[in-house]
Design an enzyme around this catalytic site. Structure first.
Site, mmCIF file in Angstrom:
data_model
loop_
_atom_site.group_PDB
_atom_site.id
_atom_site.type_symbol
_atom_site.label_atom_id
_atom_site.label_comp_id
_atom_site.label_asym_id
_atom_site.label_seq_id
_atom_site.Cartn_x
_atom_site.Cartn_y
_atom_site.Cartn_z
ATOM 1 N N HIS A 61 7.747 -26.362 7.217
ATOM 2 C CA HIS A 61 7.544 -27.093 5.966
ATOM 3 C C HIS A 61 9.023 -27.092 5.340
ATOM 4 C CE1 HIS A 61 5.857 -26.880 2.061
ATOM 5 N NE2 HIS A 61 6.489 -27.498 1.560
ATOM 6 N N HIS A 108 12.426 -29.331 3.412
ATOM 7 C CA HIS A 108 13.034 -30.731 2.626
ATOM 8 C C HIS A 108 13.939 -30.879 3.492
ATOM 9 C CE1 HIS A 108 9.031 -31.339 0.974
ATOM 10 N NE2 HIS A 108 9.222 -29.614 0.343
ATOM 11 N N HIS A 128 1.281 -32.207 0.292
ATOM 12 C CA HIS A 128 1.978 -31.347 -0.732
ATOM 13 C C HIS A 128 0.329 -31.439 -1.509
ATOM 14 C CE1 HIS A 128 5.096 -31.152 1.303
ATOM 15 N NE2 HIS A 128 5.973 -29.856 -0.022
ATOM 16 N N GLU A 182 -0.020 -27.090 -5.393
ATOM 17 C CA GLU A 182 1.010 -26.813 -5.374
ATOM 18 C C GLU A 182 1.834 -26.229 -6.832
ATOM 19 O OE1 GLU A 182 6.106 -27.044 -4.489
ATOM 20 O OE2 GLU A 182 4.893 -29.309 -3.740
ATOM 21 N N ASP A 234 12.882 -25.566 1.044
ATOM 22 C CA ASP A 234 13.906 -25.914 0.009
ATOM 23 C C ASP A 234 15.373 -24.187 0.909
ATOM 24 O OD1 ASP A 234 13.312 -28.301 -0.270
ATOM 25 O OD2 ASP A 234 12.619 -26.812 -1.457
#
Length: 343
Positions: free
Chosen positions: A17, A19, A194, A197, A280
């Site tokens: 996971h 980005h 997703h 969330e 991230d």
């Protein structure tokens, strides 16, 4: 570095996971901002993450709309991420990329090939494998999502294995994009979404399971509000990627209650097949090793739970079955050779 941090550094890891634009390193972001003529103060403010963070979507939009210029930028972002991940003993990574966000700059196939070239370079230099998952921008139109799947089907690449969906979930449920999901499944792509969330209703998770037919879930925190759904996820053994540094809960839970009330704790207690990820990483100010240390230090998970989470990361990957079996055996042996420290 204390004993737990050293143990987490040595732990063999997958990252399922991540980005791509959320993995842009601070120095690279600053360089691209200067190239685009963005004042340094504005760039610093964009990248700032306060004690109660507001999330990173505004940063990703700035990258898409103002800072990215060429396919080589995607290559650099992916390569630098994989180099940093490999230094943390990440052996396999799966990256989300929103091609519709860069379509105004260059065609889908051009961007995809740049990213896949970085994967090959990183594999040769660091021994880390990677797969690419184009993702629906749920703030865009259903028609844009369908266009994305058409691009994927028309420009098949060995390292592009599935379709995801991300960006702001509020008022953008999975069913809006049902035609794109159905087309991707017909074309043989794996699916992940997703859902649950941002504190959204758990029906989004049910939709991802029942209508979309996902192979994996991302976040899925609000499943803890629906006991029947929680039991279903437990019984299915579907892997759910979770993010200890998720900004919604850092922002909405009291600091002294954050680790006690975070859904990750309840998800594990209910028997879900969770796997921790950095999402991230530089923007969340987290590394893979710190992510795993948070699972032990903040959430209180012990050796056997961490071992299970480690192997969930292999089982939940979109690697071919033979590669999974090899990686699982390697991870199990490496994990068992590590002496777990007292926390």
């Amino acid at each position: 570095m204390d004993a737990l941090d050293a143990w987490c550094q040595a732990l063999p890891k997958t990252e399922l996971h991540i980005h791509l634009l959320g993995a842009v390193l601070p120095a690279t972001f600053a360089e691209w901002a200067a190239r685009a003529g963005m004042p340094a103060a504005e760039a610093d403010a964009l990248y700032a993450r306060d004690a109660r963070p507001k999330g990173v979507l505004h940063i990703l939009r700035a990258l898409e709309q103002r800072l990215l210029k060429r396919p080589a930028d995607l290559h650099r972002a992916a390569y630098e991420h994989l180099a940093a991940a490999a230094a943390q003993n990440v052996r396999h990574s799966e990256l989300f990329w929103n091609p519709t966000g860069t379509a105004h700059l260059f065609p889908y196939a051009t961007g995809a090939d740049a990213i896949l070239a970085s994967f090959a370079d990183a594999a040769a230099e660091f021994g880390v494998s990677a797969l690419l998952i184009p993702a629906i921008d749920r703030e865009d139109t259903p028609e844009a999502a369908e266009q994305l799947v058409e691009w994927m089907a028309a420009h098949r690449r060995e390292g592009i294995v599935g379709l995801g969906i991300d960006y702001r979930e509020t008022d953008r449920p999975p069913e809006l994009f049902w035609r794109a999901w159905a087309a991707a499944k017909r074309a043989g792509f794996r699916l992940t979404a997703h859902a649950g969330e941002f504190g959204c209703h758990p029906r989004n998770i049910r939709t991802a399971l029942e209508l979309v037919g996902v192979d994996r879930l991302d976040h899925a925190y609000t499943a803890v509000e629906d006991p029947a759904l929680l039991a279903r996820l437990r019984d299915s053994a579907m892997v759910v990627t979770v993010v200890p540094t998720n900004s919604h809960y850092l922002r909405t839970l009291a600091p002294e209650r954050w680790a006690l009330d975070h859904p990750i704790r309840a998800m594990a207690a209910a028997g879900l097949a969770i796997h921790p990820n950095t999402d991230d990483p530089p923007m969340h100010r987290v590394t893979p090793a710190r992510c795993w240390a948070m699972m032990a230090r903040d959430f209180g998970f012990g050796r056997e739970e961490l071992r299970r989470f480690t192997l969930n990361g292999v089982r939940g990957s979109f690697l071919e079955d033979a590669a999974k079996r090899h990686l699982e055996a390697s991870f199990a042996a490496a994990f068992d050779a590590l002496e777990f420290p007292s926390v």
